[in-house]
Design a protein around this motif. Structure first.
Motif: not given
Length: 161
Positions: A74-76, A106-111, A116-118, A146-151
């Motif tokens: 589910k990519k949670w 894997d976590y960073q790659r999935t994020l 990018r897809k979104r 913090h991961l979301v804003y950095d991305k």
């Protein structure tokens, strides 16, 4: 009123053994199933003890399996997985153990893949609206602030988002 079958202890034990063998279950799910079957509290305690002793129920094993599955399929993110495990009354220790099952690369790659897809799906929207919708999407899936804003900042520099 519909007929509800009653179970004697050995029948209930066999039924719950099959229920727990089908896939990993947490204690809360097993207790809920026993209550649904109309079992009395003393019988529930006895059956739960049997299931734990025989290895049909194991909270740590359940938490690890749950975390791996929800992340992979589910990519949670970690926040959503943690909240879902807390709702199932999983201990803090088991939650931390389960989260260690997720590989950081894997976590960073999935994020990155999700973001990018979104972003590519958000066409024809203003810049602030795109950023907000992307952040909302990732927060809903349980990714850390913090991961979301950095991305979002990285995509901003890369794609002028």
């Amino acid at each position: 009123m519909p007929f509800k079958p009653s179970y004697i202890l050995p029948e209930a034990i066999k039924k719950l053994e099959r229920y727990c063998a089908y896939r990993e279950r947490c204690h809360k799910e097993a207790v809920s199933k026993l209550k649904e079957m109309g079992m009395i509290p003393e019988a529930i305690d006895q059956i739960m003890a049997h299931l734990v002793l025989e290895g049909y129920l194991n909270e740590e094993r359940f938490a690890k399996s749950f975390a791996r599955g929800k992340f992979t399929i589910k990519k949670w993110g970690r926040n959503r997985i943690t909240n879902e495990l807390k709702q199932r009354n999983i201990s803090k220790y088991n939650i931390q153990t389960a989260l260690r099952e997720i590989d950081e690369e894997d976590y960073q790659r999935t994020l990155d893949t999700l973001a990018r897809k979104r972003v590519n799906q958000l066409t024809g929207k203003s810049l602030p609206e795109k950023r907000r919708k992307l952040a909302d999407y990732l927060f809903y899936r349980g990714w850390e602030n913090h991961l979301v804003y950095d991305k979002i900042e990285a995509l901003l520099k890369e794609q002028h988002l």
